[in-house]
Design an enzyme around this catalytic site. Structure first.
Site, mmCIF file in Angstrom:
data_model
loop_
_atom_site.group_PDB
_atom_site.id
_atom_site.type_symbol
_atom_site.label_atom_id
_atom_site.label_comp_id
_atom_site.label_asym_id
_atom_site.label_seq_id
_atom_site.Cartn_x
_atom_site.Cartn_y
_atom_site.Cartn_z
ATOM 1 N N HIS A 55 -11.240 -9.046 -21.886
ATOM 2 C CA HIS A 55 -9.918 -8.867 -22.503
ATOM 3 C C HIS A 55 -10.042 -7.766 -23.555
ATOM 4 O O HIS A 55 -10.145 -8.041 -24.747
ATOM 5 C CB HIS A 55 -9.463 -10.182 -23.132
ATOM 6 C CG HIS A 55 -8.039 -10.176 -23.594
ATOM 7 N ND1 HIS A 55 -7.222 -11.283 -23.522
ATOM 8 C CD2 HIS A 55 -7.271 -9.195 -24.146
ATOM 9 C CE1 HIS A 55 -6.035 -10.991 -24.001
ATOM 10 N NE2 HIS A 55 -6.044 -9.728 -24.398
ATOM 11 N N THR B 298 -6.375 -14.907 -31.103
ATOM 12 C CA THR B 298 -6.545 -14.987 -29.664
ATOM 13 C C THR B 298 -5.177 -15.211 -29.042
ATOM 14 O O THR B 298 -4.201 -15.450 -29.761
ATOM 15 C CB THR B 298 -7.524 -16.127 -29.292
ATOM 16 O OG1 THR B 298 -7.781 -16.101 -27.881
ATOM 17 C CG2 THR B 298 -6.961 -17.480 -29.688
ATOM 18 N N HIS C 239 -15.025 -19.042 -24.550
ATOM 19 C CA HIS C 239 -15.360 -19.547 -25.892
ATOM 20 C C HIS C 239 -16.193 -20.823 -25.813
ATOM 21 O O HIS C 239 -17.288 -20.902 -26.395
ATOM 22 C CB HIS C 239 -14.077 -19.797 -26.683
ATOM 23 C CG HIS C 239 -14.317 -20.283 -28.077
ATOM 24 N ND1 HIS C 239 -14.593 -19.432 -29.126
ATOM 25 C CD2 HIS C 239 -14.343 -21.538 -28.591
ATOM 26 C CE1 HIS C 239 -14.764 -20.150 -30.224
ATOM 27 N NE2 HIS C 239 -14.623 -21.427 -29.933
ATOM 28 N N ASN D 97 -15.632 -15.387 -19.111
ATOM 29 C CA ASN D 97 -15.080 -14.448 -20.081
ATOM 30 C C ASN D 97 -16.190 -14.052 -21.063
ATOM 31 O O ASN D 97 -16.761 -14.909 -21.740
ATOM 32 C CB ASN D 97 -13.907 -15.102 -20.822
ATOM 33 C CG ASN D 97 -13.166 -14.120 -21.709
ATOM 34 O OD1 ASN D 97 -13.776 -13.357 -22.450
ATOM 35 N ND2 ASN D 97 -11.842 -14.154 -21.651
ATOM 36 N N ARG E 130 -8.963 -5.101 -26.196
ATOM 37 C CA ARG E 130 -7.796 -4.959 -27.076
ATOM 38 C C ARG E 130 -7.824 -3.590 -27.751
ATOM 39 O O ARG E 130 -8.890 -2.979 -27.896
ATOM 40 C CB ARG E 130 -7.798 -6.068 -28.136
ATOM 41 C CG ARG E 130 -7.428 -7.452 -27.591
ATOM 42 C CD ARG E 130 -7.512 -8.500 -28.698
ATOM 43 N NE ARG E 130 -6.844 -9.734 -28.339
ATOM 44 C CZ ARG E 130 -7.414 -10.731 -27.671
ATOM 45 N NH1 ARG E 130 -8.677 -10.626 -27.287
ATOM 46 N NH2 ARG E 130 -6.734 -11.829 -27.386
ATOM 47 N N GLU F 71 -7.924 -8.641 -18.576
ATOM 48 C CA GLU F 71 -6.754 -9.207 -19.241
ATOM 49 C C GLU F 71 -6.304 -8.289 -20.369
ATOM 50 O O GLU F 71 -7.118 -7.572 -20.954
ATOM 51 C CB GLU F 71 -7.093 -10.572 -19.861
ATOM 52 C CG GLU F 71 -7.551 -11.624 -18.892
ATOM 53 C CD GLU F 71 -7.835 -12.946 -19.587
ATOM 54 O OE1 GLU F 71 -7.886 -13.962 -18.878
ATOM 55 O OE2 GLU F 71 -8.002 -12.962 -20.823
ATOM 56 N N ARG G 71 -23.356 -6.157 -35.297
ATOM 57 C CA ARG G 71 -24.499 -5.306 -35.668
ATOM 58 C C ARG G 71 -24.381 -3.967 -34.958
ATOM 59 O O ARG G 71 -23.632 -3.818 -34.001
ATOM 60 C CB ARG G 71 -25.832 -5.967 -35.272
ATOM 61 C CG ARG G 71 -26.157 -7.242 -36.027
ATOM 62 C CD ARG G 71 -26.538 -6.967 -37.470
ATOM 63 N NE ARG G 71 -27.035 -8.158 -38.133
ATOM 64 C CZ ARG G 71 -26.282 -9.075 -38.720
ATOM 65 N NH1 ARG G 71 -24.961 -8.949 -38.687
ATOM 66 N NH2 ARG G 71 -26.820 -10.121 -39.318
ATOM 67 N N HIS H 193 -8.057 -20.911 -21.363
ATOM 68 C CA HIS H 193 -7.953 -21.045 -22.810
ATOM 69 C C HIS H 193 -8.347 -22.456 -23.251
ATOM 70 O O HIS H 193 -7.665 -23.421 -22.934
ATOM 71 C CB HIS H 193 -6.555 -20.719 -23.352
ATOM 72 C CG HIS H 193 -6.612 -20.047 -24.693
ATOM 73 N ND1 HIS H 193 -6.687 -18.684 -24.845
ATOM 74 C CD2 HIS H 193 -6.652 -20.566 -25.924
ATOM 75 C CE1 HIS H 193 -6.753 -18.384 -26.120
ATOM 76 N NE2 HIS H 193 -6.733 -19.513 -26.809
#
Length: 254
Positions: free
Chosen positions: A45, A117, A231, A9, A47, A80, A20, A208
């Site tokens: 993912h 998240t 992550h 991911n 959004r 996703e 930046r 996750h």
């Protein structure tokens, strides 16, 4: 050859870039690093608020995965997002973006702008009728559909009924339980959910807060086909380098 597909991911790479002006670090470059280090695919993912991955990132990475994939070494692209979130600005909505980018898999997730998240799976008793035609639309385009789900067998049965091909088990609570020393109990709940999915003919993904420690247990989940990790891998990469981090996670996906 990894028996569990490792999809990297890239959201956190995009988040750093967006702090930046310009395109540094390049999401495409880190996509190449991931695939060169042995990852089975890439996950994004996007959004509506474009806090990290943008629609243009999605298009670029879709082309990158097609470039890398072959009969000898197939790699996959997974998009996703929330299919019920409306279009906003340059974000066309998850379904139109997916139909354009043609990923191998689209994972539907019930998130919103107010969430940092994704933090829960679908309650299909409420949203199943809305999702069913969208699932069919994606499947008609040749896109495999996965639903982000909590490990609740009754909900997993509904996922099958509305046409999902796979479920992605939400592993955030498992990760917290693992840190608190009760990971085995949580893992047993996920095992029951996985067994239900397998009996229904659903594929099983997970994602996750999976990391190098808790993956040693979670990789034993029956029928686990794919994990999406971003992550924790990004944090580990700060310590050991990105390529090494990808390879370390890959070693757990056997």
């Amino acid at each position: 050859m990894m028996s569990i597909a490792l999809s990297i991911n890239l959201n956190k790479i995009a988040l750093i870039r967006n702090s930046r002006e310009g395109n540094f670090p390049s999401v495409e470059a880190f996509g190449k690093l991931s695939l060169n280090a042995g990852a089975s695919g890439l996950t994004v993912h996007p959004r509506p608020d474009k806090r990290h991955i943008t629609p243009e990132d999605t298009r670029v990475l879709a082309a990158l995965v097609k470039q890398y994939s072959s009969n000898v070494r197939p790699v996959e692209f997974n998009i996703e997002g929330n299919p019920l979130a409306p279009a906003r600005g340059s974000y066309p909505g998850l379904i139109p973006l997916s139909l354009e980018a043609q990923p191998d898999q689209c994972t539907l997730v019930p998130d919103s702008d107010s969430q940092k998240t994704s933090d829960h799976g679908f309650n299909l008793s409420n949203s199943g009728s809305q999702l069913e035609p969208l699932i069919q639309q994606l499947k008609d385009a040749g896109i495999r559909v996965s639903l982000f789900m909590d490990p609740i067998p009754t909900q997993i049965r509904l996922a099958k009924e509305i046409g999902a091909d796979r479920i992605e088990l939400y592993t955030g609570p498992f990760a917290r339980a693992y840190d608190e020393g009760t990971g085995q109990h949580s893992f047993e709940l996920h095992t029951l959910a996985a067994q239900e999915a397998l009996e229904l003919g659903l594929g099983i993904n997970a994602g996750h807060d999976l990391n190098l420690e808790n993956m040693q247990l979670y990789s034993q989940l029956p029928g686990l086909a794919e994990v999406s990790i971003g992550h924790a891998l990004t944090v580990d990469a700060l310590l050991m380098g990105f390529e090494t981090a990808v390879k370390r996670y890959g070693e757990l996906c056997v």
